[in-house]
Design a protein around this motif. Structure first.
Motif, PDB file in Angstrom:
ATOM      1  N   VAL A   1       0.798  -1.187   0.114  1.00  0.00           N
ATOM      2  CA  VAL A   1       0.028  -0.106   0.010  1.00  0.00           C
ATOM      3  C   VAL A   1       0.814   1.378  -0.099  1.00  0.00           C
ATOM      4  CG1 VAL A   1      -1.590   1.473   1.494  1.00  0.00           C
ATOM      5  CG2 VAL A   1      -1.950  -1.001   1.146  1.00  0.00           C
ATOM      6  N   GLY A   2       0.619   2.235  -0.898  1.00  0.00           N
ATOM      7  CA  GLY A   2       1.414   3.488  -1.270  1.00  0.00           C
ATOM      8  C   GLY A   2       0.730   4.714  -1.309  1.00  0.00           C
ATOM      9  N   ARG A   3       1.395   5.603  -1.654  1.00  0.00           N
ATOM     10  CA  ARG A   3       0.927   7.019  -1.577  1.00  0.00           C
ATOM     11  C   ARG A   3      -0.339   7.055  -2.600  1.00  0.00           C
ATOM     12  NH1 ARG A   3       5.478  11.112  -2.257  1.00  0.00           N
ATOM     13  NH2 ARG A   3       3.603  12.746  -1.808  1.00  0.00           N
TER      14      ARG A   3
ATOM     15  N   GLU B   1      -3.322   5.944  -0.826  1.00  0.00           N
ATOM     16  CA  GLU B   1      -3.771   6.822   0.058  1.00  0.00           C
ATOM     17  C   GLU B   1      -4.519   7.947  -0.475  1.00  0.00           C
ATOM     18  OE1 GLU B   1      -1.653   9.723   3.495  1.00  0.00           O
ATOM     19  OE2 GLU B   1      -0.445   8.524   2.381  1.00  0.00           O
ATOM     20  N   TRP B   2      -4.198   8.296  -1.701  1.00  0.00           N
ATOM     21  CA  TRP B   2      -4.871   9.425  -2.338  1.00  0.00           C
ATOM     22  C   TRP B   2      -6.169   8.997  -2.740  1.00  0.00           C
ATOM     23  CZ3 TRP B   2      -6.355  10.221  -7.775  1.00  0.00           C
ATOM     24  CH2 TRP B   2      -6.743  11.542  -8.039  1.00  0.00           C
ATOM     25  N   VAL B   3      -6.410   7.759  -3.435  1.00  0.00           N
ATOM     26  CA  VAL B   3      -7.465   7.465  -3.772  1.00  0.00           C
ATOM     27  C   VAL B   3      -8.454   7.084  -2.604  1.00  0.00           C
ATOM     28  CG1 VAL B   3      -8.831   5.292  -4.681  1.00  0.00           C
ATOM     29  CG2 VAL B   3      -6.518   6.107  -5.497  1.00  0.00           C
TER      30      VAL B   3
ATOM     31  N   ALA C   1      -4.300  -1.250   4.845  1.00  0.00           N
ATOM     32  CA  ALA C   1      -5.484  -0.536   3.878  1.00  0.00           C
ATOM     33  C   ALA C   1      -6.467   0.064   4.835  1.00  0.00           C
ATOM     34  CB  ALA C   1      -5.924  -1.556   2.831  1.00  0.00           C
ATOM     35  N   ARG C   2      -6.538  -0.847   5.989  1.00  0.00           N
ATOM     36  CA  ARG C   2      -7.637  -0.296   7.020  1.00  0.00           C
ATOM     37  C   ARG C   2      -7.535   1.008   7.465  1.00  0.00           C
ATOM     38  NH1 ARG C   2      -6.615  -5.567   9.848  1.00  0.00           N
ATOM     39  NH2 ARG C   2      -8.197  -7.149   9.007  1.00  0.00           N
ATOM     40  N   ALA C   3      -6.112   1.353   7.372  1.00  0.00           N
ATOM     41  CA  ALA C   3      -5.651   2.697   8.194  1.00  0.00           C
ATOM     42  C   ALA C   3      -5.918   3.578   7.326  1.00  0.00           C
ATOM     43  CB  ALA C   3      -4.307   2.404   8.583  1.00  0.00           C
TER      44      ALA C   3
END
Length: 303
Positions: free
Chosen positions: A103-105, A108-110, A144-146
């Protein structure tokens, strides 16, 4: 509650995520047939596609959206606009995350857009469980939960059919009461011409990979049903430079012949008849920056 008094529910479910998160593969698995094209190349999906799942008491409209990414041209901007527009209007948002990639930036943006969406139900979907190790799946779920507040989560493998039916059941249970938006005999809102163009473009992506895929656009010019058993189809492949035309055609016409042969098989399954497919390659410089060409190819968002 008696069968007669069961309320009818319906709604729009947006599949969103980074490029190659598995959105189109999941849609095809749900529908039990190939409707959306897939390839290992990022940003394969350019057209929003709505697939319809009907039951006696519900209609589920699943929307396959282009992968959200940092745009580099007018085409990329239109793809993002399309995906974010569906996210804003959906009753349910399914945020897909690839179990095999950290999981990356970008995720996070999506996720930030998902968090701001007004959808009544937000589902985290971890995809490609068949090729991820158990510790990868556990780590990805935790990461992903975070990213956002989700109402539920599901691990799936579209290629193996794992939890595909569970996805439909889970999402259907959270649809609002509403009308049947599309006819019962309709399974997708794309025209035959749009699907033909997509099948041709998929084969180009699969064979050319990183050589020029994002410089390729396909337009189905005409479908002529000569009789119940045969159709003649003409389509144009757009590239941006003369050298790219040579790559698509291939030595002695080998590449375009192979692309045509493979696309024709999918088109024949789609149309249920024999097909003669005539492909032409045309150079259209910088078409990805040309709003008129983007609209002509059907990749733009109608205001």
């Amino acid at each position: 509650m008696s069968e007669k008094n069961v309320p009818f529910t319906s709604g729009f479910v947006a599949l969103v995520g980074r490029p190659n998160a598995g959105k189109s593969t999941l849609l095809n698995a749900i529908m039990g047939e190939k409707l959306a094209i897939t390839s290992p190349v990022a940003q394969t999906t350019r057209r929003r596609m709505r697939a319809v799942v009907n039951t006696d008491h519900s209609q589920l409209v699943i929307i396959d959206t282009p992968g959200l990414h940092k745009p580099k041209d007018a085409l990329g901007s239109e793809l993002n606009k399309s995906a974010l527009g569906e996210l804003a209007d959906a009753d349910v948002v399914a945020f897909l995350v690839d179990a095999t990639k950290p999981v990356g930036r970008g995720d996070e943006w999506v996720a930030n857009h998902v968090a701001r969406a007004d959808a009544g139900y937000k589902l985290l979907v971890l995809t490609k469980a068949d090729v991820a190790k158990p510790d990868q799946v556990a780590a990805q779920l935790e990461a992903a939960r975070a990213l956002a507040g989700f109402d539920d989560e599901l691990v799936v493998s579209a290629t193996e059919g794992f939890n595909v039916d569970a996805f439909v059941e889970l999402v259907s249970a959270h649809l609002p009461e509403g009308p049947r938006w599309f006819p019962e005999d309709m399974d997708v809102d794309a025209s035959p011409e749009e699907l033909v163009a997509e099948f041709v473009r998929e084969k180009l992506f699969l064979h050319l990979r990183q050589e020029l895929p994002h410089s390729v656009g396909v337009l189905c010019d005409d479908i002529d049903f000569t009789d119940d058993d045969h159709a003649t189809i003409t389509a144009t492949i757009l590239v941006e430079r003369e050298g790219q035309k040579g790559i698509v055609v291939g030595r002695g016409g080998h590449m375009i012949k192979q692309v045509g042969t493979e696309a024709r098989r999918d088109i024949e399954r789609l149309l249920g008849c024999k097909v003669f497919l005539d492909l032409t390659v045309r150079v259209s410089p910088a078409w990805r920056r040309d709003a008129r060409q983007i609209r002509r190819l059907g990749y733009s968002v109608e205001e």
